[in-house]
Design an enzyme around this catalytic site. Structure first.
Site, PDB file in Angstrom:
ATOM      1  N   LYS A  96     -19.218  27.849 -29.613  1.00  0.00           N
ATOM      2  CA  LYS A  96     -19.533  27.234 -28.321  1.00  0.00           C
ATOM      3  C   LYS A  96     -18.715  27.765 -27.158  1.00  0.00           C
ATOM      4  CE  LYS A  96     -21.357  23.350 -27.855  1.00  0.00           C
ATOM      5  NZ  LYS A  96     -22.497  22.992 -27.041  1.00  0.00           N
ATOM      6  N   THR A 111     -40.076  25.981  -8.990  1.00  0.00           N
ATOM      7  CA  THR A 111     -40.375  24.653  -8.452  1.00  0.00           C
ATOM      8  C   THR A 111     -40.735  23.823  -9.679  1.00  0.00           C
ATOM      9  OG1 THR A 111     -42.737  25.072  -8.146  1.00  0.00           O
ATOM     10  CG2 THR A 111     -41.301  25.607  -6.288  1.00  0.00           C
ATOM     11  N   HIS A 112     -40.347  22.579  -9.679  1.00  0.00           N
ATOM     12  CA  HIS A 112     -40.546  21.700 -10.849  1.00  0.00           C
ATOM     13  C   HIS A 112     -39.895  22.289 -12.106  1.00  0.00           C
ATOM     14  CE1 HIS A 112     -43.686  19.732  -8.385  1.00  0.00           C
ATOM     15  NE2 HIS A 112     -43.981  20.979  -8.043  1.00  0.00           N
ATOM     16  N   SER A 163     -15.288  24.502 -28.239  1.00  0.00           N
ATOM     17  CA  SER A 163     -15.475  23.254 -28.963  1.00  0.00           C
ATOM     18  C   SER A 163     -14.428  23.158 -30.054  1.00  0.00           C
ATOM     19  CB  SER A 163     -16.876  23.218 -29.573  1.00  0.00           C
ATOM     20  OG  SER A 163     -16.904  22.324 -30.678  1.00  0.00           O
ATOM     21  N   GLU A 173     -19.703  21.074 -15.020  1.00  0.00           N
ATOM     22  CA  GLU A 173     -20.095  19.701 -15.383  1.00  0.00           C
ATOM     23  C   GLU A 173     -19.213  18.691 -14.655  1.00  0.00           C
ATOM     24  OE1 GLU A 173     -21.824  20.101 -19.884  1.00  0.00           O
ATOM     25  OE2 GLU A 173     -19.705  20.405 -19.591  1.00  0.00           O
ATOM     26  N   LYS A 232      -8.068   3.620   2.728  1.00  0.00           N
ATOM     27  CA  LYS A 232      -7.240   4.793   2.453  1.00  0.00           C
ATOM     28  C   LYS A 232      -7.533   5.459   1.126  1.00  0.00           C
ATOM     29  CE  LYS A 232      -4.355   2.988   5.521  1.00  0.00           C
ATOM     30  NZ  LYS A 232      -5.123   1.838   5.501  1.00  0.00           N
ATOM     31  N   SER A 253       0.826  -1.214   0.000  1.00  0.00           N
ATOM     32  CA  SER A 253       0.000   0.000   0.000  1.00  0.00           C
ATOM     33  C   SER A 253       0.857   1.260   0.000  1.00  0.00           C
ATOM     34  CB  SER A 253      -0.920  -0.004   1.225  1.00  0.00           C
ATOM     35  OG  SER A 253      -0.159  -0.210   2.410  1.00  0.00           O
ATOM     36  N   ASN A 264     -18.608  26.197 -23.301  1.00  0.00           N
ATOM     37  CA  ASN A 264     -19.176  25.103 -22.516  1.00  0.00           C
ATOM     38  C   ASN A 264     -18.804  25.203 -21.034  1.00  0.00           C
ATOM     39  OD1 ASN A 264     -20.325  23.902 -24.806  1.00  0.00           O
ATOM     40  ND2 ASN A 264     -18.420  22.845 -25.282  1.00  0.00           N
TER      41      ASN A 264
HETATM   42  N1  ARG Z   1      -1.182  -1.260   5.418  1.00  0.00           N
HETATM   43  C1  ARG Z   1      -2.025  -1.812   6.395  1.00  0.00           C
HETATM   44  C2  ARG Z   1      -3.413  -1.113   6.326  1.00  0.00           C
HETATM   45  O1  ARG Z   1      -3.463  -0.074   5.791  1.00  0.00           O
HETATM   46  C3  ARG Z   1      -1.466  -1.639   7.752  1.00  0.00           C
HETATM   47  C4  ARG Z   1      -1.962  -2.619   8.738  1.00  0.00           C
HETATM   48  C5  ARG Z   1      -1.417  -3.974   8.409  1.00  0.00           C
HETATM   49  N2  ARG Z   1      -1.768  -4.900   9.415  1.00  0.00           N
HETATM   50  C6  ARG Z   1      -1.687  -6.225   9.212  1.00  0.00           C
HETATM   51  N3  ARG Z   1      -2.078  -6.989  10.192  1.00  0.00           N
HETATM   52  N4  ARG Z   1      -1.281  -6.723   8.086  1.00  0.00           N
HETATM   53  O2  ARG Z   1      -4.415  -1.617   6.776  1.00  0.00           O
END
Ligand code: ARG
Length: 451
Positions: free
Chosen positions: A276, A148-149, A270, A283, A318, A20, A278
């Protein structure tokens, strides 16, 4: 990190899937800060020596100074920092993780990060609120149709429309600050799931990290991601509000409505059609709402049915939270820029938006409202036949519908009177709106950014 139990190598494909670090590197600063505080707690608990504590802290400080480096080996930010520390100070570094698990560590880091993120988002919301008030004050004379509407209903001040969005964002800020109270609780000391066997003073540790309290159950503390869901939910509502603002701006900037002109700074052209202009800015704000809802529903779905306590599924928290934070922040910023780049055109106010005012006039002359409603409905049919607005119809013609109608009706039917009659709190009367604007300015001045 856990080599002892293993003799074989991790499959590279699985390692890439498992790691991660490419996204949780955003926790680097808070991870180091939490470890600095934790080393002090270990030292106070005599779990490490004073000298080891000192070495660990100076090592962590130098890691922080050197900043993040690329490390394809690191599984996550926690193992990255720990590996750097051991590289730097050797054996003492191997003691930092005493009594701690990455489970209570990541929950602590993420709460520290989110606390800052909420303060940042609060300041950004405040800037968008300011942009709404600036837009309202620049165009304080302007009256637009209220709908409204999506059918013309009653005229309102453009400033009143701005204040409606101001109120939504005010509630969003309160929601975030309320969620912040539950974010600001420290899980550290929960260990992997059962708690810690070392006599660390959790209260003192929490205080040193600015937490308002400590978690009360270790199983819950390492597996609770309610605080992420609450944040994503508050973010989703912000995006609901911004997407409605976006939709109003997009519609009002069409040739069909023609209320708003979009400045070059926030519009696009455009590649094919030379004429145009836009509203891509709004959006995208409208479109990105879907993305933030996805972050919310995605995390809810991930959490549903997870057995206690920590499971790796939870690492998915995360990217959802980071993405929502980034998306909401940029959407708020662009919305503020758009508001500063709108020109307001003369708006034609036809469409019988003073019909209710005529009914109210008849009520004031003694007619029951239901009868008045009926009379005015018939007046409108006549006006359509005559291809006139109500106030353009001669008095004799109007009196055919009710002899209660007298020459003073034309005053009652004027746009100004229609607006100014709504003089209760929350109404669109010029005086009420002026007061609301002043109150809104005061509220902003009092709510200093990030509390
Ligand atoms: N990178 C892990 C997370 O974001 C950290 C916790 C990892 N814990 C474990 N028991 N492998 O959740």
């Amino acid at each position: 990190m856990w080599g002892g139990r293993f003799t074989g190598q991790t499959d590279p494909g699985f390692a890439a899937f498992n790691n991660s670090f490419q996204f949780d590197r955003r926790l680097f600063e808070v991870d180091v800060a939490a470890s600095i505080a934790y080393s002090q707690a270990l030292e106070n608990a005599n779990a490490i020596s004073v000298d080891e504590g000192r070495q660990i802290r100076s090592g962590l400080e130098s890691i922080l100074r050197n900043g993040l480096t690329d490390d394809s080996q690191a599984e996550d930010v926690h193992s990255f920092v720990e590996a750097r520390l051991v590289e730097l100070i050797g054996d003492a570094g191997r003691k930092l993780h005493t009594g701690r698990s990455r489970n209570d560590q990541v929950a602590t880091d993420f709460r520290l990060w989110l606390r800052q993120a909420i303060d940042h988002l609060d300041a950004t919301l405040r800037i968008t609120q300011t942009a709404l008030l600036d837009f309202a004050e620049t165009n304080s004379e302007v009256v637009i149709p209220g709908y409204t509407h999506l059918q013309r209903a009653q005229p309102v001040l453009l400033a009143h429309w701005c204040l409606a969005y101001f109120e939504m964002l005010a509630r969003d800020r309160k929601r975030l600050l309320d969620a912040r109270r539950r974010v600001n609780i420290m899980p550290l000391g929960s260990g992997a799931l059962a708690g810690t066997s070392f006599p660390i003073d959790r209260e003192a540790l929490a205080k040193s990290l600015g937490f308002e309290g400590v978690s009360q159950n270790s199983l819950d503390a390492v597996s609770d991601r309610d605080f992420c869901v609450e944040f994503l939910s508050a973010c989703s509502l912000i995006m609901v509000h911004l997407s409605r603002l976006a939709e109003d701006v997009i519609i009002y900037a069409t040739t069909e409505f023609g209320f708003f002109g979009l400045g070059d700074a926030i519009a696009t052209g455009s590649s094919l059609m030379p004429q145009k202009k836009n509203p891509d800015s709004m959006e995208l704000v409208r479109g990105k709402a879907g993305r933030v809802f996805g972050d919310l529903v995605g995390l809810l779905t991930t959490l549903k049915g997870l057995p206690l306590a920590y499971n790796k599924d939870m690492q998915e928290d995360k990217e959802a939270v980071f993405d929502a934070f980034d998306t909401v922040t940029s959407s708020l910023q662009v919305s503020s820029t758009v508001l500063a780049n709108i020109t307001v055109n003369e708006v034609a106010l036809g469409g019988y938006m003073n019909a209710t005012e005529l009914a109210d006039y008849l009520v004031r002359k003694g007619m029951p409202f239901r009868d008045a409603h009926d009379v005015v409905g018939r007046v409108v049919i006549r006006a359509i036949e005559l291809e006139k607005q109500i106030e353009e119809i001669e008095i004799d013609e109007l009196r055919k519908f009710s002899t209660l109608i007298e020459a003073d009706v034309y005053d009652a039917l004027s746009i100004e009177q229609t607006i100014n009659a709504k003089s209760q709190t929350g109404g669109t009367a010029r005086a009420s709106v002026k007061e609301s604007l002043a109150r809104a300015r005061r509220a902003l001045a009092e709510s200093s950014p990030g509390r």
